[in-house]
Design an enzyme around this catalytic site. Structure first.
Site, mmCIF file in Angstrom:
data_model
loop_
_atom_site.group_PDB
_atom_site.id
_atom_site.type_symbol
_atom_site.label_atom_id
_atom_site.label_comp_id
_atom_site.label_asym_id
_atom_site.label_seq_id
_atom_site.Cartn_x
_atom_site.Cartn_y
_atom_site.Cartn_z
ATOM 1 N N GLU A 1 -20.409 32.085 63.647
ATOM 2 C CA GLU A 1 -20.117 31.832 65.064
ATOM 3 C C GLU A 1 -20.108 33.149 65.833
ATOM 4 O O GLU A 1 -20.633 33.239 66.955
ATOM 5 C CB GLU A 1 -18.742 31.169 65.220
ATOM 6 N N CYS B 1 -13.172 28.808 61.388
ATOM 7 C CA CYS B 1 -11.916 29.175 60.726
ATOM 8 C C CYS B 1 -10.866 29.530 61.765
ATOM 9 O O CYS B 1 -11.172 29.979 62.870
ATOM 10 C CB CYS B 1 -12.151 30.340 59.764
ATOM 11 N N CYS C 1 -12.385 32.642 63.908
ATOM 12 C CA CYS C 1 -13.515 32.288 64.780
ATOM 13 C C CYS C 1 -13.047 31.466 65.966
ATOM 14 O O CYS C 1 -13.683 31.472 67.017
ATOM 15 C CB CYS C 1 -14.556 31.505 63.992
ATOM 16 N N ALA D 1 -36.712 20.983 31.423
ATOM 17 C CA ALA D 1 -38.158 20.820 31.504
ATOM 18 C C ALA D 1 -38.602 20.089 30.252
ATOM 19 O O ALA D 1 -38.334 20.559 29.144
ATOM 20 C CB ALA D 1 -38.832 22.182 31.588
ATOM 21 N N SER E 1 -40.990 26.110 22.725
ATOM 22 C CA SER E 1 -40.676 25.461 24.009
ATOM 23 C C SER E 1 -41.247 26.225 25.198
ATOM 24 O O SER E 1 -41.065 25.819 26.342
ATOM 25 C CB SER E 1 -39.164 25.326 24.170
ATOM 26 N N TRP F 1 -44.557 27.688 27.122
ATOM 27 C CA TRP F 1 -43.938 27.116 28.289
ATOM 28 C C TRP F 1 -44.376 25.680 28.441
ATOM 29 O O TRP F 1 -45.574 25.405 28.358
ATOM 30 C CB TRP F 1 -44.358 27.884 29.567
ATOM 31 N N THR G 1 -29.955 27.911 22.398
ATOM 32 C CA THR G 1 -31.050 28.427 23.231
ATOM 33 C C THR G 1 -31.073 29.952 23.196
ATOM 34 O O THR G 1 -32.142 30.569 23.108
ATOM 35 C CB THR G 1 -30.876 27.921 24.680
ATOM 36 N N ASP H 1 -34.496 31.565 21.865
ATOM 37 C CA ASP H 1 -35.416 32.142 22.868
ATOM 38 C C ASP H 1 -35.120 33.598 23.212
ATOM 39 O O ASP H 1 -35.939 34.245 23.874
ATOM 40 C CB ASP H 1 -35.351 31.319 24.160
ATOM 41 N N GLY I 1 -25.869 17.711 26.735
ATOM 42 C CA GLY I 1 -25.258 16.441 26.333
ATOM 43 C C GLY I 1 -23.750 16.430 26.526
ATOM 44 O O GLY I 1 -23.200 15.498 27.116
HETATM 45 N N1 LIG Z 1 -37.399 22.811 27.823
HETATM 46 C C1 LIG Z 1 -36.248 23.170 28.289
HETATM 47 O O1 LIG Z 1 -35.921 22.949 29.449
HETATM 48 C C2 LIG Z 1 -35.301 23.895 27.391
HETATM 49 C C3 LIG Z 1 -34.139 24.442 27.938
HETATM 50 C C4 LIG Z 1 -33.241 25.058 27.088
HETATM 51 C C5 LIG Z 1 -33.499 25.112 25.739
HETATM 52 N N2 LIG Z 1 -34.659 24.602 25.248
HETATM 53 C C6 LIG Z 1 -34.915 24.629 23.807
HETATM 54 O O2 LIG Z 1 -33.863 23.888 23.184
HETATM 55 C C7 LIG Z 1 -33.593 24.431 21.911
HETATM 56 C C8 LIG Z 1 -32.112 24.730 21.785
HETATM 57 O O3 LIG Z 1 -31.391 23.558 22.111
HETATM 58 P P1 LIG Z 1 -30.078 23.200 21.309
HETATM 59 O O4 LIG Z 1 -29.662 21.869 21.773
HETATM 60 O O5 LIG Z 1 -30.327 23.437 19.874
HETATM 61 O O6 LIG Z 1 -29.077 24.323 21.734
HETATM 62 P P2 LIG Z 1 -28.083 24.593 22.947
HETATM 63 O O7 LIG Z 1 -27.622 23.352 23.622
HETATM 64 O O8 LIG Z 1 -28.626 25.674 23.761
HETATM 65 O O9 LIG Z 1 -26.875 25.180 22.119
HETATM 66 C C9 LIG Z 1 -26.155 24.328 21.275
HETATM 67 C C10 LIG Z 1 -25.034 25.088 20.659
HETATM 68 O O10 LIG Z 1 -24.175 25.577 21.672
HETATM 69 C C11 LIG Z 1 -22.878 25.691 21.137
HETATM 70 N N3 LIG Z 1 -21.912 25.133 22.048
HETATM 71 C C12 LIG Z 1 -20.820 25.749 22.536
HETATM 72 N N4 LIG Z 1 -20.132 24.969 23.316
HETATM 73 C C13 LIG Z 1 -20.777 23.792 23.334
HETATM 74 C C14 LIG Z 1 -20.526 22.578 23.972
HETATM 75 N N5 LIG Z 1 -19.470 22.401 24.754
HETATM 76 N N6 LIG Z 1 -21.404 21.575 23.778
HETATM 77 C C15 LIG Z 1 -22.490 21.742 23.017
HETATM 78 N N7 LIG Z 1 -22.770 22.856 22.391
HETATM 79 C C16 LIG Z 1 -21.914 23.888 22.543
HETATM 80 C C17 LIG Z 1 -22.887 24.943 19.804
HETATM 81 O O11 LIG Z 1 -22.921 25.920 18.789
HETATM 82 P P3 LIG Z 1 -21.540 26.513 18.295
HETATM 83 O O12 LIG Z 1 -20.789 25.361 17.716
HETATM 84 O O13 LIG Z 1 -21.882 27.574 17.337
HETATM 85 O O14 LIG Z 1 -20.889 27.028 19.485
HETATM 86 C C18 LIG Z 1 -24.192 24.198 19.803
HETATM 87 O O15 LIG Z 1 -24.742 24.062 18.525
HETATM 88 C C19 LIG Z 1 -34.451 25.670 21.790
HETATM 89 O O16 LIG Z 1 -35.615 25.333 21.069
HETATM 90 C C20 LIG Z 1 -34.785 25.996 23.215
HETATM 91 O O17 LIG Z 1 -36.009 26.693 23.322
HETATM 92 C C21 LIG Z 1 -35.556 23.988 26.030
#
Ligand SMILES: NC(=O)c1ccc[n+]([C@@H]2O[C@H](COP(=O)([O-])OP(=O)(O)OC[C@H]3O[C@@H](n4cnc5c(N)ncnc54)[C@H](OP(=O)(O)O)[C@@H]3O)[C@@H](O)[C@H]2O)c1
Length: 379
Positions: free
Chosen positions: A59, A82, A91, A163, A177, A179, A205, A209, A309
């Site tokens: 503002e 505010c 403001c 993705a 993964s 690209w 991840t 990666d 998840g």
């Molecule tokens: N295409 C896409 O958009 C994309 C994006 C991301 C990843 N990726 C691919 O996905 C793969 C990895 O996925 P991912 O599912 O195996 O791994 P993630 O979801 O990245 O990691 C999972 C790990 O995170 C830890 N974690 C800590 N807190 C958590 C919670 N609250 N909930 C869930 N996990 C938790 C757990 O290990 P601890 O128990 O040791 O903590 C679990 O095993 C790779 O290949 C990557 O390249 C693809």
């Protein structure tokens, strides 16, 4: 409210003010994005937006730009002005001193303790005050989804980006993964990283990666987001890109309370901030609350499947942006996008609202909101 509903010129001014506010996207946190437009007889005579903490509010910038033309004018602002002394004066004082006749407000202050105060002070000072109609109010709240969610819910606003191939896979069975999406989609992802206070992934991840998680090749000034890894046992390698660059851009690890002390100490010695939450796995809600306590208002969650998840099941994913690439990966062992238990009943599935679908290069982007913003949709 004292005033007549906003007319077409005032609604156009509010839409313009929202656009102005976006000039500072990614840089205003912990403050909100705000834009303001000064109108005289339906003609714009001043414009302004808030550039960030400690700097003048929108503002004030718009009033300065309008100068004497502000006397008797209308000011359209995306957020309730505010009425308190923070790092800058109220403001409401600036608007009164400028002799403004009317103020059109996009949405009220989301903070309970100050909500409605600015509007009341202006009305008591004889300024004609009008509120935006519901559709514009929602647009103004969405502009500050992060600020609103952090203020009201005590956790960051979470945007889940994933993705996948057309058959919903985020990687091949062999773990490849990069690209899945094309360059235009990846460029957008960098823009979105820059818009957030933090980018987060699961340790799966980070290990697969070895990502940077920085915002690169983005137009304009960029404030790099903090990088966050949900990592129950503090397994993030000390020679990972994230840890090696922790001195340049902050890295935070959300670890379980049972994480080995030596691993935590090794990370902390390299400048990583370790936040302890209940686990295993590291409790996602407690993790998000811990990030909020660090001042992080918005999290750009980039997966992977396991973290996506649990965040979804815990009701922590506010908005989804989903790229779908025109390819089929196939394979029973190739991971799907959302891991964990999933929904047993379709009625329990997370449903997107306000869905938009667009083409980004060769890819398709589906976006929608899961958790209604506070104050919207009867929440
Ligand atoms: N295409 C896409 O958009 C994309 C994006 C991301 C990843 N990726 C691919 O996905 C793969 C990895 O996925 P991912 O599912 O195996 O791994 P993630 O979801 O990245 O990691 C999972 C790990 O995170 C830890 N974690 C800590 N807190 C958590 C919670 N609250 N909930 C869930 N996990 C938790 C757990 O290990 P601890 O128990 O040791 O903590 C679990 O095993 C790779 O290949 C990557 O390249 C693809």
């Amino acid at each position: 409210m004292s005033g007549a509903p906003p007319d077409a010129a005032e609604l156009a001014a509010l839409a313009r003010a929202r656009g102005l506010a976006m000039n500072a996207r990614g840089r205003v946190s912990p403050n909100p994005l705000v834009g303001a437009v000064v109108l005289r007889d339906g003609v714009v005579v001043g414009e302004g937006w808030h550039e960030g903490p400690g700097l003048p509010h929108a503002e004030v910038m718009a009033l300065r730009a309008a100068g004497e033309a502000a006397r008797g004018a209308t000011v359209a602002c995306t957020l309730e002005p505010c009425s308190h002394f923070g790092r800058t004066p109220p403001c409401t004082d600036a608007l009164r001193e400028a002799g403004v006749a009317r103020v059109v407000v996009g949405c009220l202050d989301p903070l309970e303790r100050t909500r409605g105060q600015g509007v009341r002070i202006l009305a008591e000072a004889g300024v004609d005050v009008a509120m935006a109609p519901p559709a514009e109010e929602v647009a103004c709240l969405e502009l500050n989804a992060a600020f609103v969610t952090h203020s009201v819910r005590g956790r960051p606003h979470v945007l889940l980006k994933l993705a996948t191939s057309l058959d919903g896979k985020i990687a091949t069975a062999a773990g490849e993964s990069r690209w899945i999406t094309g360059p235009p989609a990846r460029a957008l992802v960098h823009r979105w990283r820059a818009d957030h206070d933090a980018v987060a992934v699961g340790i799966g991840t980070a290990l697969a990666d070895d990502p940077d998680l920085t915002a690169r090749d983005v137009d304009g000034p960029v404030r790099q987001p903090a990088r966050v890894v949900f990592d129950t046992a503090a397994r993030l390698p000390v020679d990972s890109r994230l840890v090696r660059t922790a001195g340049e851009v902050p890295v935070l690890v959300v670890a379980g309370d049972g994480a080995p002390a030596d691993r935590v100490a090794a990370l902390e010695a390299r400048g990583v901030r370790v936040l302890r939450v209940p686990g295993p796995p590291a409790d996602p809600a407690a993790g998000m609350a811990a990030l909020a306590a660090e001042g992080i208002q918005s999290v750009f969650l980039e997966g992977g499947a396991q973290l996506a998840g649990t965040a979804l099941r815990a009701g922590l994913v506010d908005v989804v942006r989903w790229f779908c690439a025109p390819m089929l990966i196939g394979g029973d062992r190739a991971p799907g996008a959302i891991g964990g238990e999933g929904a047993a009943l379709l009625a329990d599935a997370s449903r997107l609202r306000g869905v938009t679908v667009e083409r980004v290069g060769e890819d398709i982007l589906v976006s929608g909101r899961i958790v209604p913003l506070p104050g919207v949709d009867g929440d």
